[in-house]
Design an enzyme around this catalytic site. Structure first.
Site, PDB file in Angstrom:
ATOM      1  N   TYR A 153      -2.574  -0.974  10.496  1.00  0.00           N
ATOM      2  CA  TYR A 153      -2.574  -1.274   9.053  1.00  0.00           C
ATOM      3  C   TYR A 153      -1.249  -0.841   8.401  1.00  0.00           C
ATOM      4  O   TYR A 153      -0.632  -1.597   7.649  1.00  0.00           O
ATOM      5  CB  TYR A 153      -3.766  -0.578   8.388  1.00  0.00           C
ATOM      6  CG  TYR A 153      -3.886  -0.849   6.906  1.00  0.00           C
ATOM      7  CD1 TYR A 153      -4.501  -2.006   6.440  1.00  0.00           C
ATOM      8  CD2 TYR A 153      -3.388   0.041   5.970  1.00  0.00           C
ATOM      9  CE1 TYR A 153      -4.609  -2.264   5.077  1.00  0.00           C
ATOM     10  CE2 TYR A 153      -3.486  -0.206   4.617  1.00  0.00           C
ATOM     11  CZ  TYR A 153      -4.099  -1.354   4.170  1.00  0.00           C
ATOM     12  OH  TYR A 153      -4.194  -1.608   2.818  1.00  0.00           O
TER      13      TYR A 153
ATOM     14  N   SER B 105       0.882  -1.178   0.000  1.00  0.00           N
ATOM     15  CA  SER B 105       0.000   0.000   0.000  1.00  0.00           C
ATOM     16  C   SER B 105       0.917   1.224   0.000  1.00  0.00           C
ATOM     17  O   SER B 105       2.110   1.103   0.311  1.00  0.00           O
ATOM     18  CB  SER B 105      -0.857  -0.047   1.268  1.00  0.00           C
ATOM     19  OG  SER B 105      -1.240   1.246   1.693  1.00  0.00           O
TER      20      SER B 105
HETATM   21  N1  LIG Z   1      -8.506  -0.635  -1.938  1.00  0.00           N
HETATM   22  C1  LIG Z   1      -7.404   0.045  -1.698  1.00  0.00           C
HETATM   23  O1  LIG Z   1      -7.364   1.270  -1.829  1.00  0.00           O
HETATM   24  C2  LIG Z   1      -6.168  -0.675  -1.288  1.00  0.00           C
HETATM   25  C3  LIG Z   1      -4.984   0.025  -1.329  1.00  0.00           C
HETATM   26  C4  LIG Z   1      -3.813  -0.614  -0.967  1.00  0.00           C
HETATM   27  C5  LIG Z   1      -3.830  -1.929  -0.582  1.00  0.00           C
HETATM   28  N2  LIG Z   1      -5.001  -2.595  -0.539  1.00  0.00           N
HETATM   29  C6  LIG Z   1      -4.947  -4.000  -0.172  1.00  0.00           C
HETATM   30  O2  LIG Z   1      -5.342  -4.765  -1.291  1.00  0.00           O
HETATM   31  C7  LIG Z   1      -5.928  -5.993  -0.850  1.00  0.00           C
HETATM   32  C8  LIG Z   1      -7.314  -6.142  -1.453  1.00  0.00           C
HETATM   33  O3  LIG Z   1      -8.116  -5.145  -0.881  1.00  0.00           O
HETATM   34  P1  LIG Z   1      -9.523  -4.667  -1.441  1.00  0.00           P
HETATM   35  O4  LIG Z   1      -9.486  -3.196  -1.436  1.00  0.00           O
HETATM   36  O5  LIG Z   1      -9.872  -5.417  -2.655  1.00  0.00           O
HETATM   37  O6  LIG Z   1     -10.448  -5.064  -0.202  1.00  0.00           O
HETATM   38  P2  LIG Z   1     -11.565  -6.166  -0.045  1.00  0.00           P
HETATM   39  O7  LIG Z   1     -11.968  -6.074   1.379  1.00  0.00           O
HETATM   40  O8  LIG Z   1     -12.592  -6.014  -1.092  1.00  0.00           O
HETATM   41  O9  LIG Z   1     -10.790  -7.523  -0.333  1.00  0.00           O
HETATM   42  C9  LIG Z   1     -10.005  -8.168   0.632  1.00  0.00           C
HETATM   43  C10 LIG Z   1     -10.020  -9.647   0.326  1.00  0.00           C
HETATM   44  O10 LIG Z   1      -9.240 -10.320   1.311  1.00  0.00           O
HETATM   45  C11 LIG Z   1     -10.029 -11.380   1.842  1.00  0.00           C
HETATM   46  N3  LIG Z   1      -9.657 -11.709   3.213  1.00  0.00           N
HETATM   47  C12 LIG Z   1      -9.751 -10.942   4.324  1.00  0.00           C
HETATM   48  N4  LIG Z   1      -9.360 -11.641   5.399  1.00  0.00           N
HETATM   49  C13 LIG Z   1      -9.003 -12.882   4.960  1.00  0.00           C
HETATM   50  C14 LIG Z   1      -8.533 -14.050   5.588  1.00  0.00           C
HETATM   51  N5  LIG Z   1      -8.353 -14.136   6.912  1.00  0.00           N
HETATM   52  N6  LIG Z   1      -8.253 -15.124   4.813  1.00  0.00           N
HETATM   53  C15 LIG Z   1      -8.440 -15.087   3.491  1.00  0.00           C
HETATM   54  N7  LIG Z   1      -8.910 -14.026   2.819  1.00  0.00           N
HETATM   55  C16 LIG Z   1      -9.186 -12.934   3.569  1.00  0.00           C
HETATM   56  C17 LIG Z   1     -11.469 -10.862   1.745  1.00  0.00           C
HETATM   57  O11 LIG Z   1     -12.402 -11.909   1.839  1.00  0.00           O
HETATM   58  C18 LIG Z   1     -11.434 -10.217   0.375  1.00  0.00           C
HETATM   59  O12 LIG Z   1     -11.570 -11.172  -0.652  1.00  0.00           O
HETATM   60  C19 LIG Z   1      -5.948  -5.922   0.675  1.00  0.00           C
HETATM   61  O13 LIG Z   1      -4.815  -6.583   1.161  1.00  0.00           O
HETATM   62  C20 LIG Z   1      -5.871  -4.420   0.940  1.00  0.00           C
HETATM   63  O14 LIG Z   1      -5.385  -4.093   2.197  1.00  0.00           O
HETATM   64  C21 LIG Z   1      -6.177  -2.009  -0.889  1.00  0.00           C
HETATM   65  O1  LIG Z   2      -9.087   0.520   4.238  1.00  0.00           O
HETATM   66  C1  LIG Z   2      -8.546   1.589   4.031  1.00  0.00           C
HETATM   67  O2  LIG Z   2      -8.421   2.505   4.838  1.00  0.00           O
HETATM   68  C2  LIG Z   2      -7.947   1.788   2.697  1.00  0.00           C
HETATM   69  O3  LIG Z   2      -8.553   1.044   1.706  1.00  0.00           O
HETATM   70  C3  LIG Z   2      -6.563   1.354   2.621  1.00  0.00           C
HETATM   71  O4  LIG Z   2      -6.524   0.047   2.167  1.00  0.00           O
HETATM   72  C4  LIG Z   2      -5.915   2.299   1.663  1.00  0.00           C
HETATM   73  O5  LIG Z   2      -6.701   2.461   0.507  1.00  0.00           O
HETATM   74  C5  LIG Z   2      -4.649   1.918   1.167  1.00  0.00           C
HETATM   75  O6  LIG Z   2      -3.948   0.978   1.862  1.00  0.00           O
HETATM   76  C6  LIG Z   2      -3.824   3.120   0.861  1.00  0.00           C
HETATM   77  O7  LIG Z   2      -2.884   2.648   0.004  1.00  0.00           O
END
Ligand SMILES: NC(=O)c1ccc[n+]([C@@H]2O[C@H](COP(=O)([O-])OP(=O)(O)OC[C@H]3O[C@@H](n4cnc5c(N)ncnc54)[C@H](O)[C@@H]3O)[C@@H](O)[C@H]2O)c1
Ligand SMILES: O=C(O)[C@H](O)[C@@H](O)[C@H](O)[C@H](O)CO
Length: 265
Positions: free
Chosen positions: A158, A145
């Site tokens: 986080y 992230s």
């Molecule tokens: N959306 C953003 O802006 C963003 C930015 C940076 C990083 N991320 C990271 O990207 C990844 C995907 O996030 P997203 O935004 O799609 O969120 P999301 O909540 O839609 O997806 C997260 C996924 O991880 C799974 N998960 C959670 N706990 C779990 C466990 N114990 N075992 C197995 N699976 C599990 C959930 O079921 C889901 O499929 C995450 O690691 C998140 O932290 C997201």
């Molecule tokens: O749950 C949240 O607060 C956000 O989705 C984070 O996942 C951020 O978007 C990301 O990590 C920044 O890069």
């Protein structure tokens, strides 16, 4: 050398947390580049629509159950993956967040975040690397992230987990490079998904965010397609241990704020 450096035909990619969100976008991008998939979720039934979607692209999608907080589950999933075939690519995507002022974070909140994002990613990588090492080939993409490289109020555990992912990436890259495995961290900026959709319901937050992003919009999940295919493919063969920020430039923000202030003085 492959004619198309980004071609993943004949490769098998394993994606954790593929029941929704960015995990599905990563899967689609890799499948469109030619890869077959192993997709995992805590509930296998949740993967059914995504299996259908990937099969419609002409690729295979093998659904497996995985809870990354449960060691036995990781061992069982890895053994099942080995039966499916040689895993060339791992995308360590499963993750979660709890947004709270640091003074309100509970013991359980902290454990949930660190166990999912950091410990889970390590032990999935460990099991899959054991399978990759004899083949002397692997591409591991850990999802980080922007908070892998800077702090953020309200996200302390986080950001600790994401900073840890970056360090883990470097150590595993150092350790497994000799085995033909690259380990990199793909670090998204701000992308609207189920995890954070509540933030985007607040216009003040969206304005704040857009103001700080040089490319002037939050990320759209397809913005990550190129980076995941790049890190999973031949195109990145001499790159390991790196963190690739896909964030519209928000991680450059501290400098921009200084310049804006300076230009007013
Ligand atoms: N959306 C953003 O802006 C963003 C930015 C940076 C990083 N991320 C990271 O990207 C990844 C995907 O996030 P997203 O935004 O799609 O969120 P999301 O909540 O839609 O997806 C997260 C996924 O991880 C799974 N998960 C959670 N706990 C779990 C466990 N114990 N075992 C197995 N699976 C599990 C959930 O079921 C889901 O499929 C995450 O690691 C998140 O932290 C997201
Ligand atoms: O749950 C949240 O607060 C956000 O989705 C984070 O996942 C951020 O978007 C990301 O990590 C920044 O890069």
């Amino acid at each position: 050398m492959a004619e198309n450096l980004f071609d993943l035909t004949g490769q098998l990619a394993l994606i954790t947390g593929a029941s929704r969100g960015l995990g599905q976008y990563f899967g689609r991008a890799l499948a469109r580049a030619g890869a077959d998939l192993i997709i995992t979720s805590r509930k296998k039934a949740d993967l059914a629509p995504f299996v259908t979607e990937i099969e419609a692209l002409g690729r295979k999608a093998h659904p497996l159950e995985l809870d990354v907080r449960d060691h036995e589950s990781i061992l069982t999933m890895s053994a099942a993956a080995e039966q499916i075939g040689q895993v060339h690519i791992l995308v360590n995507n499963a993750g979660c967040n709890v947004r709270k002022p640091a003074v309100d974070v509970t013991w359980d909140d902290y454990n949930l975040i660190l166990e999912t994002n950091l410990r889970g990613s390590f032990f999935v990588a460990q099991q899959i690397a054991k399978q990759m090492i004899p083949h002397r080939y692997g591409r591991i993409v850990n999802i980080g992230s922007v908070t892998s490289v800077f702090g953020f109020a309200g996200l302390a555990p986080y950001t600790a987990s994401r900073g840890g992912i970056r360090q883990l990436t470097m150590s595993l890259a150092d350790e497994w490079g000799r085995d033909g495995i690259t380990v990199n961290c793909l670090a998204p900026g701000w992308f609207q998904t189920a995890q954070n959709k509540v933030l985007y319901e607040n216009q003040e937050w969206v304005d704040y965010l857009v103001d700080r992003i040089p490319l002037k919009r939050p990320g759209e999940p397809h913005d990550l397609d190129g980076a995941v295919v790049f890190l999973a493919s031949e195109a990145s063969r001499y790159i390991t241990g790196q963190t690739l920020l896909v964030d519209g430039g928000i991680s450059t923000g501290a400098t921009r704020a200084t310049v804006q202030l300076a230009s007013k003085s």
